[in-house]
Design a protein around this motif. Sequence first.
Motif, PDB file in Angstrom:
ATOM      1  N   ALA A   1       0.828  -1.129   0.009  1.00  0.00           N
ATOM      2  CA  ALA A   1       0.093  -0.025   0.229  1.00  0.00           C
ATOM      3  C   ALA A   1       0.713   1.187  -0.114  1.00  0.00           C
ATOM      4  O   ALA A   1       1.747   1.474   0.743  1.00  0.00           O
ATOM      5  CB  ALA A   1      -0.892   0.021   1.389  1.00  0.00           C
TER       6      ALA A   1
ATOM      7  N   VAL B   1       0.963   5.386   0.030  1.00  0.00           N
ATOM      8  CA  VAL B   1       0.042   6.533   0.151  1.00  0.00           C
ATOM      9  C   VAL B   1       0.883   7.886  -0.127  1.00  0.00           C
ATOM     10  O   VAL B   1       2.003   8.127   0.268  1.00  0.00           O
ATOM     11  CB  VAL B   1      -0.439   6.809   1.795  1.00  0.00           C
TER      12      VAL B   1
ATOM     13  N   LEU C   1      -3.990   7.061  -2.967  1.00  0.00           N
ATOM     14  CA  LEU C   1      -3.589   5.608  -2.438  1.00  0.00           C
ATOM     15  C   LEU C   1      -3.699   4.605  -3.748  1.00  0.00           C
ATOM     16  O   LEU C   1      -4.531   4.638  -4.644  1.00  0.00           O
ATOM     17  CB  LEU C   1      -4.916   5.265  -1.531  1.00  0.00           C
TER      18      LEU C   1
ATOM     19  N   TYR D   1      -8.839   5.154   3.857  1.00  0.00           N
ATOM     20  CA  TYR D   1      -7.656   4.400   3.130  1.00  0.00           C
ATOM     21  C   TYR D   1      -7.234   3.400   3.905  1.00  0.00           C
ATOM     22  O   TYR D   1      -7.038   2.262   3.345  1.00  0.00           O
ATOM     23  CB  TYR D   1      -6.394   5.496   2.786  1.00  0.00           C
TER      24      TYR D   1
ATOM     25  N   ILE E   1      -6.916  -0.334   3.070  1.00  0.00           N
ATOM     26  CA  ILE E   1      -5.702  -1.490   3.302  1.00  0.00           C
ATOM     27  C   ILE E   1      -5.756  -2.765   4.067  1.00  0.00           C
ATOM     28  O   ILE E   1      -5.416  -3.628   3.922  1.00  0.00           O
ATOM     29  CB  ILE E   1      -4.576  -0.529   3.960  1.00  0.00           C
TER      30      ILE E   1
ATOM     31  N   THR F   1       2.999  -0.906   4.305  1.00  0.00           N
ATOM     32  CA  THR F   1       2.364   0.311   3.941  1.00  0.00           C
ATOM     33  C   THR F   1       3.493   1.427   4.013  1.00  0.00           C
ATOM     34  O   THR F   1       4.209   1.489   4.972  1.00  0.00           O
ATOM     35  CB  THR F   1       1.201   1.023   4.772  1.00  0.00           C
TER      36      THR F   1
ATOM     37  N   VAL G   1       3.853   5.862   3.590  1.00  0.00           N
ATOM     38  CA  VAL G   1       3.238   7.128   3.230  1.00  0.00           C
ATOM     39  C   VAL G   1       4.375   8.101   3.111  1.00  0.00           C
ATOM     40  O   VAL G   1       5.518   8.389   3.850  1.00  0.00           O
ATOM     41  CB  VAL G   1       2.494   7.441   4.654  1.00  0.00           C
TER      42      VAL G   1
END
Length: 315
Positions: A4, A6, A15, A62, A66, A74, A76
Amino acid sequence: MRVAAVDCGTNSVRLLIADVRDDELVDVERRMEIVRLGQGVDRTGRLAPDALERTFKAMRAYQELIERHGATATRVVATSATRDAVNRDEFVAGVREIFGVAPEVVTGSEEAELSFTGATRGLVRLSPETEVPQGPLPPYLVVDIGGGSTEFVVGSEHAQAALSVDIGCVRLTERHLRDAGDPAPALALEAVVADIEAALDRVEAEVPVRRAHTLVGLAGSVTTMAGIALDLPAYDSARIHHSRISAEQVHDVTRRLLAMTHSERADVPVMHPGRVDVIGAGALILDRIVRRFAFSQVVVSEHDILDGIAWAIAR
């Protein structure tokens, strides 16, 4: 591996949930919300409380996606508005609470590298019959027109030189066009062009842009202009991705957008409501790049920093 990515920029938070398979990213979810995190940052130097709350609301949704799709990693990334804000610790704390990981407030150079990877990784494919590369010729100039900044990256297989400059559709709109009138008068547009040209002076001095054979344009201002140039009845990412828009089309779309009122821009079929007030400045940035560096066309990519972040997770 399901990852994932972001991307939190000045204008939008996006996303990408994707499966990494050999040398390919397969989309599971790709989402975008315009939250205007950079609202007022150019003037105040701070992230506004309501802008933070809009951003966190989108991020909570989001995180639910996920978890639902079972992404195992993930990342970001936050860019221009967060780099500029004196209260960015508030943003960092909120993101950590939502995703369980701290956001990486990347430098302009890091942002440029991620954008280049995302935009160009699938641009040239080998023909199965001849094993000859098919597609636009490298070196590429990848231009990512964001809300607060624009990244310029030159390279072939990898980024070789990059620069981030503080011209973006939100920043220039707030600086020169917000109170200028509808449509903006010539003097206000001249002020925008002067800022763009000053930034392009820096770009030309520090990045070998004239070595590039192909201009690759990224982000919402560029993809929206492509949708207008293609006369699409609605936004269609499949039609827009890797479309080629001539210099004449860039100039024409820019002139049309700048002559429209706010309500006329809002009625454009491919226009996201969150871009209506900033698309004129974004169009001017692309228009001046094409003119300054004499590109005959722009290759439009729907793949950008999000894809670069996903590839970086998978490495």
